[in-house]
Design an enzyme around this catalytic site. Structure first.
Site, short mmCIF file in Angstrom:
data_model
loop_
_atom_site.label_atom_id
_atom_site.label_comp_id
_atom_site.label_asym_id
_atom_site.label_seq_id
_atom_site.Cartn_x
_atom_site.Cartn_y
_atom_site.Cartn_z
N ASP A 38 0.88 -1.17 0.00
CA ASP A 38 0.00 0.00 0.00
C ASP A 38 0.92 1.22 0.00
O ASP A 38 2.13 1.09 0.21
CB ASP A 38 -0.90 -0.01 1.25
CG ASP A 38 -1.84 1.19 1.32
OD1 ASP A 38 -2.35 1.60 0.26
OD2 ASP A 38 -2.05 1.74 2.42
N SER A 39 0.33 2.39 -0.19
CA SER A 39 1.13 3.62 -0.12
C SER A 39 1.60 3.88 1.31
O SER A 39 2.55 4.64 1.52
CB SER A 39 0.28 4.80 -0.59
OG SER A 39 -0.84 4.95 0.29
N CYS A 99 -4.51 -1.69 -1.60
CA CYS A 99 -4.68 -0.26 -1.87
C CYS A 99 -5.72 -0.13 -2.98
O CYS A 99 -5.52 -0.70 -4.07
CB CYS A 99 -3.33 0.29 -2.32
SG CYS A 99 -3.39 1.97 -2.95
N GLU A 134 -2.23 8.54 8.32
CA GLU A 134 -0.79 8.29 8.41
C GLU A 134 -0.20 8.97 9.65
O GLU A 134 0.72 8.45 10.27
CB GLU A 134 -0.07 8.78 7.15
CG GLU A 134 -0.28 7.92 5.93
CD GLU A 134 0.39 6.55 6.01
OE1 GLU A 134 1.54 6.45 6.46
OE2 GLU A 134 -0.27 5.56 5.61
N CYS A 194 -11.18 3.14 0.29
CA CYS A 194 -9.74 3.33 0.49
C CYS A 194 -9.40 2.57 1.76
O CYS A 194 -10.10 2.70 2.77
CB CYS A 194 -9.41 4.80 0.65
SG CYS A 194 -7.75 5.15 1.25
N HIS A 243 -7.20 2.95 3.96
CA HIS A 243 -6.93 3.78 5.14
C HIS A 243 -8.19 4.08 5.95
O HIS A 243 -8.14 4.28 7.16
CB HIS A 243 -6.32 5.12 4.73
CG HIS A 243 -4.85 5.08 4.44
ND1 HIS A 243 -4.33 4.60 3.26
CD2 HIS A 243 -3.78 5.47 5.19
CE1 HIS A 243 -3.01 4.71 3.29
NE2 HIS A 243 -2.65 5.22 4.45
N1 DGL Z 1 -4.81 3.16 1.00
C1 DGL Z 1 -4.83 3.51 -0.37
C2 DGL Z 1 -6.14 3.27 -1.03
O1 DGL Z 1 -6.77 2.32 -0.64
C3 DGL Z 1 -4.01 4.67 -0.79
C4 DGL Z 1 -4.50 6.02 -0.51
C5 DGL Z 1 -3.50 7.04 -0.92
O2 DGL Z 1 -2.31 6.81 -0.83
O3 DGL Z 1 -3.96 8.10 -1.38
O4 DGL Z 1 -6.56 3.92 -1.95
#
Ligand code: DGL
Length: 271
Positions: free
Chosen positions: A16-17, A79, A158, A190, A192
């Protein structure tokens, strides 16, 4: 020890990011406790959600190459943004690797809504990608979908700000138009955002269903491992979890603790 890809003893790789995919990792851990897992957070390039698709594809390929170099026997694109714009390219470039990606859970939302209105919260790149539109076309015919782009929530997660006034006000701003239209199901598009469930619950009240795809993805990982005969042969062992980041390992270690993710060593990688 580095194993060749496709080996039953290899780890499941996730990327993931940042820490978002940890919400998927938790489900994988619960469902497949005997598997080793290696989690790569590309925090040097976080967030992905405002990047152009070609950029997310380039980063996703680099993440995949590194996980393969660690012997990953299957890769979870944990992600939504990368799944939306890079999954097809990854499957084409690494045809021998089983991939599992995220799909915003629009289908179960469309099935459970009573008002016929569903809200989708996702990053700009996910909202503009083809995958979400395809899923809506296929599964949400006759349902009104109210979507909102997130600007800033990923960064707040984050930073560990899951329930601060700033996070709640950004969430309230995104959820208000969905609720105003009568949405009774909110899709978290997302990874996150699953950390924000308690804050979202407070804002939407008890009668709105909140959906994220973490558990469904973990079940799909289990199916793929079984179908490809890639399950770890020792079912009673406890697998190891390891983390890697393209940014600061001490910071990721703190995040792992703060977010209550499975403990494990954290290393820095350069891709
Ligand atoms: N957690 C990621 C997602 O599901 C990345 C969000 C991001 O880095 O902008 O989209």
């Amino acid at each position: 020890m580095t194993l060749s890809p496709g080996h039953t003893h290899g780890p499941i790789g996730l990327f993931d990011s940042g820490v978002g995919g940890g919400t998927v990792l938790r489900h994988i851990r619960r469902l497949l406790p005997s598997e080793d897992v290696i989690y790569l957070a590309d925090q040097a390039h976080c967030p992905y959600g405002n990047r152009p698709p070609h950029d997310v594809r380039r980063l996703s390929k680099a993440n995949t190459r590194w996980l393969i170099s660690q012997g990953a026997k299957a890769i979870v694109v944990a992600c939504n943004t990368a799944s939306a714009v890079a999954l097809r390219a990854l499957r084409a470039q690494f045809p021998h690797v089983p991939f599992v990606g995220m799909v915003p859970p629009v289908k179960p939302a469309a099935q459970c809504t009573r008002t016929g209105v569903v809200g989708v919260l996702a990053t700009p790149t996910t909202l503009n990608g083809d995958l979400l539109q395809e899923v809506i076309r296929q599964w949400a015919q006759g349902v009104t979908v109210v979507s909102r782009e997130d600007h800033g929530l990923v960064e707040l997660v984050e930073a560990g700000h899951l329930e601060t006034p700033e996070t709640e006000s950004l969430l309230a701003h995104s959820l208000a138009p969905m609720l105003a239209e009568g949405a009774d199901a909110i899709v978290l598009g997302c990874t996150h955002y699953a950390y924000l469930r308690p804050a979202i619950r407070r804002l939407v009240g008890p009668d709105v269903t909140i959906l994220d795809a973490g558990e469904a993805v973990a079940q799909q990982v289990a199916r793929v491992l079984r179908a490809r005969q890639l399950c770890h042969p020792d079912r009673v062992r406890t697998g190891r979890v390891r983390y890697a980041t393209t940014a600061n390992p001490a910071q990721l270690a703190r995040q792992v603790t703060h977010l209550g993710l499975p403990p494990g060593p954290v290393v820095a990688v350069e891709l």
